[in-house]
Each structure stands twice: as structure tokens, then as C-alpha cells.
Design a protein around this motif. Structure first.
Motif, PDB file in Angstrom:
ATOM      1  N   PHE A  57       0.795  -1.292  -0.102  1.00 37.73           N
ATOM      2  CA  PHE A  57       0.133   0.047   0.153  1.00 37.73           C
ATOM      3  C   PHE A  57       0.827   1.200   0.104  1.00 37.73           C
ATOM      4  O   PHE A  57       1.782   1.283   0.909  1.00 37.73           O
ATOM      5  CB  PHE A  57      -0.792   0.018   1.180  1.00 37.73           C
ATOM      6  CG  PHE A  57      -1.718   1.013   1.221  1.00 37.73           C
ATOM      7  CD1 PHE A  57      -2.778   1.289   0.420  1.00 37.73           C
ATOM      8  CD2 PHE A  57      -1.598   1.981   2.368  1.00 37.73           C
ATOM      9  CE1 PHE A  57      -3.677   2.320   0.519  1.00 37.73           C
ATOM     10  CE2 PHE A  57      -2.356   3.538   2.275  1.00 37.73           C
ATOM     11  CZ  PHE A  57      -3.170   3.454   1.311  1.00 37.73           C
ATOM     12  N   ASN A  58       0.603   2.116  -0.733  1.00 40.79           N
ATOM     13  CA  ASN A  58       1.374   3.606  -0.942  1.00 40.79           C
ATOM     14  C   ASN A  58       2.872   3.277  -0.978  1.00 40.79           C
ATOM     15  O   ASN A  58       3.566   4.051  -0.249  1.00 40.79           O
ATOM     16  CB  ASN A  58       0.780   4.333   0.066  1.00 40.79           C
ATOM     17  CG  ASN A  58       0.975   5.565  -0.061  1.00 40.79           C
ATOM     18  OD1 ASN A  58       1.159   6.020  -1.188  1.00 40.79           O
ATOM     19  ND2 ASN A  58       1.016   6.490   1.001  1.00 40.79           N
ATOM     20  N   ARG A  60       4.788   0.725   0.301  1.00 37.03           N
ATOM     21  CA  ARG A  60       5.304   0.208   1.365  1.00 37.03           C
ATOM     22  C   ARG A  60       4.697  -1.259   1.381  1.00 37.03           C
ATOM     23  O   ARG A  60       3.474  -1.481   0.960  1.00 37.03           O
ATOM     24  CB  ARG A  60       4.744   0.853   2.711  1.00 37.03           C
ATOM     25  CG  ARG A  60       5.360   0.348   3.877  1.00 37.03           C
ATOM     26  CD  ARG A  60       5.116   1.247   5.223  1.00 37.03           C
ATOM     27  NE  ARG A  60       4.793   0.426   6.401  1.00 37.03           N
ATOM     28  CZ  ARG A  60       3.901   0.509   7.112  1.00 37.03           C
ATOM     29  NH1 ARG A  60       2.855   1.465   7.372  1.00 37.03           N
ATOM     30  NH2 ARG A  60       4.247  -0.158   8.429  1.00 37.03           N
TER      31      ARG A  60
END
Length: 84
Positions: A57-58, A60
Motif C-alpha cells: 500500500f502506498n 510500502r
């Protein structure tokens, strides 16, 4: 033999977990009654003791291992907490 009257039992490379979200592995050499499994109670049979989960996510990534009886909803809640 374990689990059924006709002799069907989990394979040697399969593991048995009680109910959803239980990390307790059950012995496959005992009958359901000996294990305390009640009528219509659910068990999970898997070839893995743990399932590795990775969530991205994002930019990471987080990873952890869960028993195969863990629900997707609980894994999602774990990931939500990790990403705030």
C-alpha cells in the motif's frame, strides 16, 4: 481411523485447525469425539501450518504469517492497523 467411520483421515502432510481464527493445531490420530469436536462444528484442513501474507500500500510492503484458519476480514484489519 481418525475423523470418519469409513476410515477417511487427513493425509500425512495435512494439518487440522479448529474453527475460524484458531491457531490450535489438532492431532490427526484421534477421532473427532476424542478431540472434542461437536456435531456440525467446523474444522479446517490444510497442507500449510502458516500462510505468508504480503500487503502493498502506498509504496510500502508489510508481511506476516497466519494460520490457514484466519479469516480474510481479520487479516485485512491487521493490515489496516499496520498502515494506520
Amino acid at each position: 481411523s481418525a475423523f470418519t467411520e469409513d476410515g477417511a483421515a487427513p493425509a500425512a502432510d495435512e494439518f487440522i485447525f479448529l474453527l475460524e481464527d484458531s491457531e490450535r493445531e489438532l492431532a490427526s490420530d484421534k477421532s473427532l469425539k476424542e478431540l472434542g469436536i461437536k456435531n456440525r462444528e467446523r474444522i479446517h484442513i490444510s497442507r500449510c501450518r502458516k500462510v505468508k501474507v504480503s500487503v502493498n500500500f502506498n509504496g510500502r510492503e508489510i508481511s506476516d504469517a497466519f494460520p490457514p484458519s484466519r479469516t480474510v476480514a481479520k487479516v485485512k484489519r491487521w493490515a489496516d492497523k499496520q498502515f494506520d
